[in-house]
Design a protein around this motif. Structure first.
Motif: not given
Length: 223
Positions: A159-161
């Motif tokens: 979800e972040e990277e």
């Protein structure tokens, strides 16, 4: 007496002219002969033949040449000497273990620049192993068009990277749904299973990523 001496002088001059003419004709004949010899030599050189291995059946990019398929893809043939260079691969032993870096058309005389060496690819890994996975394990797997010899970049996505895990991973083989090997010239059959070269130390992380569904693949267009 003067007329007699003049006649002798004219006779000697005439003889000299005849000798000079004969010498000139002889030199001209030698010149023509030399030119003919040189022309014949040039013509023969132009059509000199050499016996070398040439492509007998189109070799597609990524095809590994083995002892088993060597006679299928290459055969001995006589070609013009001008088509052969010092780099031409004339010994069958020099062809085995090479991977076509591009499509090779029928009749081409193989040279090292047309191939990758399998041993060089494996030398980039400390402990090379073949890891297999199903197309469904990785999102779409480039629409099923991957073939042996392709290079892929493998990323992990959350979800972040998005993070690049392995770069320029070499595709060793591609299989269809029935488990049959897909020939590189086949541009329609979708690859359902792939084998790639990985370092043994990366295998655990690779399969963990597959199980978690976080891995994605990008085909490397420039290798």
């Amino acid at each position: 007496m003067a007329e007699k001496n003049k006649a002798k002088k004219d006779n000697r001059l005439s003889q000299k002219r005849k000798v000079g003419g004969a010498v000139a004709a002889l030199l001209a004949a030698f010149t023509v002969y030399a030119v003919m010899l040189q022309t014949e030599k040039s013509i023969l050189t132009k059509y000199e033949k050499a016996t070398v291995y040439v492509v007998a059946e189109k070799v597609t990019k990524g095809q590994l040449i083995t002892e088993g398929n060597l006679e299928r893809f290459f055969q001995l043939a006589e070609v013009d000497q001008n088509c052969v260079s010092v780099l031409s691969l004339c010994d069958p032993k020099d062809l085995v273990g090479r991977i076509a870096a591009c499509d090779l058309e029928v009749g081409a005389v193989p040279t090292p620049g047309m191939f990758l060496l399998q041993r060089d690819i494996l030398a980039q890994l400390k402990e090379p192993v073949i890891a297999g996975f199903k197309a469904e394990d990785l999102y779409q797997v480039i629409g099923g068009v991957l073939r042996a010899g392709d290079r892929i970049h493998i990323y992990t996505v959350n979800e972040e990277e998005t993070t690049l895990l392995w770069e320029n991973v070499f595709v060793q083989c591609a299989f269809d749904q029935a488990g049959n090997r897909i020939e590189n010239g086949d541009e329609t059959t979708a690859a359902q299973r792939l084998n790639v070269y990985l370092d043994k130390a990366d295998v655990e992380d690779f399969y963990s990523g597959l199980a978690g569904g976080s891995l994605r693949v990008v085909k490397a267009e420039k290798e």
